[in-house]
Design a protein around this motif. Sequence first.
Motif, PDB file in Angstrom:
ATOM      1  N   ASP A  14       0.872  -1.176   0.000  1.00  0.00           N
ATOM      2  CA  ASP A  14       0.000   0.000   0.000  1.00  0.00           C
ATOM      3  C   ASP A  14       0.906   1.223   0.000  1.00  0.00           C
ATOM      4  OD1 ASP A  14      -1.924   1.936   0.338  1.00  0.00           O
ATOM      5  OD2 ASP A  14      -2.423   1.395   2.403  1.00  0.00           O
ATOM      6  N   ALA A  15       1.309   1.650  -1.194  1.00  0.00           N
ATOM      7  CA  ALA A  15       2.282   2.724  -1.327  1.00  0.00           C
ATOM      8  C   ALA A  15       1.640   4.098  -1.465  1.00  0.00           C
ATOM      9  CB  ALA A  15       3.195   2.451  -2.516  1.00  0.00           C
ATOM     10  N   ASP A  19      -4.178  10.046   0.579  1.00  0.00           N
ATOM     11  CA  ASP A  19      -5.440  10.743   0.312  1.00  0.00           C
ATOM     12  C   ASP A  19      -6.085  10.291  -0.991  1.00  0.00           C
ATOM     13  OD1 ASP A  19      -3.549  11.826  -1.377  1.00  0.00           O
ATOM     14  OD2 ASP A  19      -4.157  13.913  -1.063  1.00  0.00           O
ATOM     15  N   GLY A  20      -5.527   9.256  -1.627  1.00  0.00           N
ATOM     16  CA  GLY A  20      -6.105   8.751  -2.866  1.00  0.00           C
ATOM     17  C   GLY A  20      -7.339   7.904  -2.616  1.00  0.00           C
ATOM     18  N   GLU A  21      -8.131   7.734  -3.653  1.00  0.00           N
ATOM     19  CA  GLU A  21      -9.327   6.898  -3.574  1.00  0.00           C
ATOM     20  C   GLU A  21      -8.888   5.434  -3.567  1.00  0.00           C
ATOM     21  OE1 GLU A  21     -13.574   6.349  -3.505  1.00  0.00           O
ATOM     22  OE2 GLU A  21     -12.280   8.082  -3.152  1.00  0.00           O
ATOM     23  N   PRO A  22      -9.189   4.668  -2.498  1.00  0.00           N
ATOM     24  CA  PRO A  22      -8.674   3.288  -2.406  1.00  0.00           C
ATOM     25  C   PRO A  22      -9.209   2.388  -3.521  1.00  0.00           C
ATOM     26  CG  PRO A  22      -9.432   4.059  -0.262  1.00  0.00           C
ATOM     27  CD  PRO A  22      -9.907   5.062  -1.278  1.00  0.00           C
ATOM     28  N   LEU A  23      -8.298   1.655  -4.141  1.00  0.00           N
ATOM     29  CA  LEU A  23      -8.634   0.705  -5.211  1.00  0.00           C
ATOM     30  C   LEU A  23      -7.857  -0.576  -4.929  1.00  0.00           C
ATOM     31  CD1 LEU A  23      -8.797   1.542  -9.007  1.00  0.00           C
ATOM     32  CD2 LEU A  23      -8.047  -0.662  -8.156  1.00  0.00           C
ATOM     33  N   LEU A  44      -2.746   4.815 -12.346  1.00  0.00           N
ATOM     34  CA  LEU A  44      -3.885   4.946 -11.439  1.00  0.00           C
ATOM     35  C   LEU A  44      -3.635   6.043 -10.400  1.00  0.00           C
ATOM     36  CD1 LEU A  44      -4.730   1.169 -10.935  1.00  0.00           C
ATOM     37  CD2 LEU A  44      -6.132   2.858 -12.133  1.00  0.00           C
ATOM     38  N   ARG A  45      -2.396   6.133  -9.905  1.00  0.00           N
ATOM     39  CA  ARG A  45      -2.074   7.194  -8.940  1.00  0.00           C
ATOM     40  C   ARG A  45      -2.234   8.570  -9.570  1.00  0.00           C
ATOM     41  NH1 ARG A  45       2.460   3.537  -7.700  1.00  0.00           N
ATOM     42  NH2 ARG A  45       1.916   2.376  -5.806  1.00  0.00           N
ATOM     43  N   ARG A  46      -1.833   8.693 -10.827  1.00  0.00           N
ATOM     44  CA  ARG A  46      -1.981   9.987 -11.508  1.00  0.00           C
ATOM     45  C   ARG A  46      -3.437  10.384 -11.646  1.00  0.00           C
ATOM     46  NH1 ARG A  46       2.437   7.951 -14.621  1.00  0.00           N
ATOM     47  NH2 ARG A  46       1.021   7.181 -16.245  1.00  0.00           N
ATOM     48  N   ARG A  47      -4.335   9.404 -11.620  1.00  0.00           N
ATOM     49  CA  ARG A  47      -5.769   9.696 -11.704  1.00  0.00           C
ATOM     50  C   ARG A  47      -6.391   9.908 -10.322  1.00  0.00           C
ATOM     51  NH1 ARG A  47      -8.222   8.278 -16.816  1.00  0.00           N
ATOM     52  NH2 ARG A  47     -10.213   8.663 -15.785  1.00  0.00           N
ATOM     53  N   PHE A  49      -5.995   7.787  -7.542  1.00  0.00           N
ATOM     54  CA  PHE A  49      -6.338   6.562  -6.824  1.00  0.00           C
ATOM     55  C   PHE A  49      -5.177   6.106  -5.938  1.00  0.00           C
ATOM     56  CE2 PHE A  49      -9.361   6.676 -10.241  1.00  0.00           C
ATOM     57  CZ  PHE A  49     -10.528   6.232  -9.637  1.00  0.00           C
ATOM     58  N   ARG A  50      -5.520   5.297  -4.969  1.00  0.00           N
ATOM     59  CA  ARG A  50      -4.565   4.662  -4.053  1.00  0.00           C
ATOM     60  C   ARG A  50      -4.608   3.159  -4.312  1.00  0.00           C
ATOM     61  NH1 ARG A  50      -5.961   4.445   2.392  1.00  0.00           N
ATOM     62  NH2 ARG A  50      -4.476   2.812   3.014  1.00  0.00           N
ATOM     63  N   PRO A  51      -3.831   2.666  -5.262  1.00  0.00           N
ATOM     64  CA  PRO A  51      -3.881   1.231  -5.574  1.00  0.00           C
ATOM     65  C   PRO A  51      -3.239   0.405  -4.462  1.00  0.00           C
ATOM     66  CG  PRO A  51      -2.205   2.325  -6.902  1.00  0.00           C
ATOM     67  CD  PRO A  51      -2.916   3.398  -6.145  1.00  0.00           C
ATOM     68  N   ILE A  52      -3.932  -0.638  -4.053  1.00  0.00           N
ATOM     69  CA  ILE A  52      -3.470  -1.534  -2.995  1.00  0.00           C
ATOM     70  C   ILE A  52      -3.433  -2.945  -3.579  1.00  0.00           C
ATOM     71  CG2 ILE A  52      -3.952  -2.441  -0.688  1.00  0.00           C
ATOM     72  CD1 ILE A  52      -5.714   0.162  -0.321  1.00  0.00           C
ATOM     73  N   ARG A  53      -2.328  -3.626  -3.435  1.00  0.00           N
ATOM     74  CA  ARG A  53      -2.206  -4.985  -3.957  1.00  0.00           C
ATOM     75  C   ARG A  53      -1.702  -5.900  -2.844  1.00  0.00           C
ATOM     76  NH1 ARG A  53       3.212  -4.357  -7.831  1.00  0.00           N
ATOM     77  NH2 ARG A  53       4.423  -3.143  -6.319  1.00  0.00           N
TER      78      ARG A  53
END
Length: 295
Positions: A14-15, A19-23, A44-47, A49-53
Amino acid sequence: MRVVANGIGIEVDDAGPADGEPLLLVMGLAMQLVAWPDELLDALRRRGFRPIRFDNRDIGLSQWFDALGVPSLAWAGLRYGLRLPVRAPYSLADMAADTVGVLDALGLTRVHLCGASMGGMIAQHVAAAHPGRVKSLTLMMTTSGARALPPPAPAVRRALLQRPRAGDPAGALALMQHLLTLIASPAYPPDPQALRQRIAASIERAYHPAGATRQLLAVIADGDRSPLLRRIAAPTLVLHGRDDPLVRVAAAHDLVSKIPNAGIEVVPGWGHDLPPALMPRLADAIASHAERAAG
């Protein structure tokens, strides 16, 4: 980082941004969280979002389940072919509970959810069983598991069922390179050396073929999820390659016919992989769908 999710240890990346929208991204069979390309995460971050894998159970750096033994794929395939129940050490529903457990561990109430291949099957379970946790759902190169759908190409099926020996990372690399080359996008073929390096890095991170076998049994045992799909309430986008030799494009149209108000985007030349050249298009599709769902 490692969190406790659904009572087991799950490795999570979770980098941010915080404040990004969690995805939440759910990966497919035998694949580790590093299989999600950095190009996709960055886009996705540029849009916003907060990408979590994360690593699914029994693979990568998440908790392994070796005490459950290694089941026989041949026996499971025979029972499936005879339409008899298939028993698996754990289920896709268990893996869906792990996924929700990751949200709980991170303190996230609702997220945008994207699953690829087996990850899309897990995401179907999450969205159906926990509708309040899913803002939007994106299903990539996945299937309902309906028996009437066309099977994988014969060569792909044979490669998928070949399992490397324990303690043989060189053999695992060769088998994985063969499989990933077979299912790669015909319009965006991978560079053999780059593919080999990526597989080698994944094996060095974690090598666990027994876990991949147990995951495959969970997929086989899950069967047809069609009745489950009617319960999905989240806005859903189905993304699929027109030239996918593993999960045929008919599976995408089947999903759209069974999930209420689902949309579809079929990409020409895309197979069953995540080629760098397609990352801008796929990131835009995922992000635009999530933004529309958020209102």
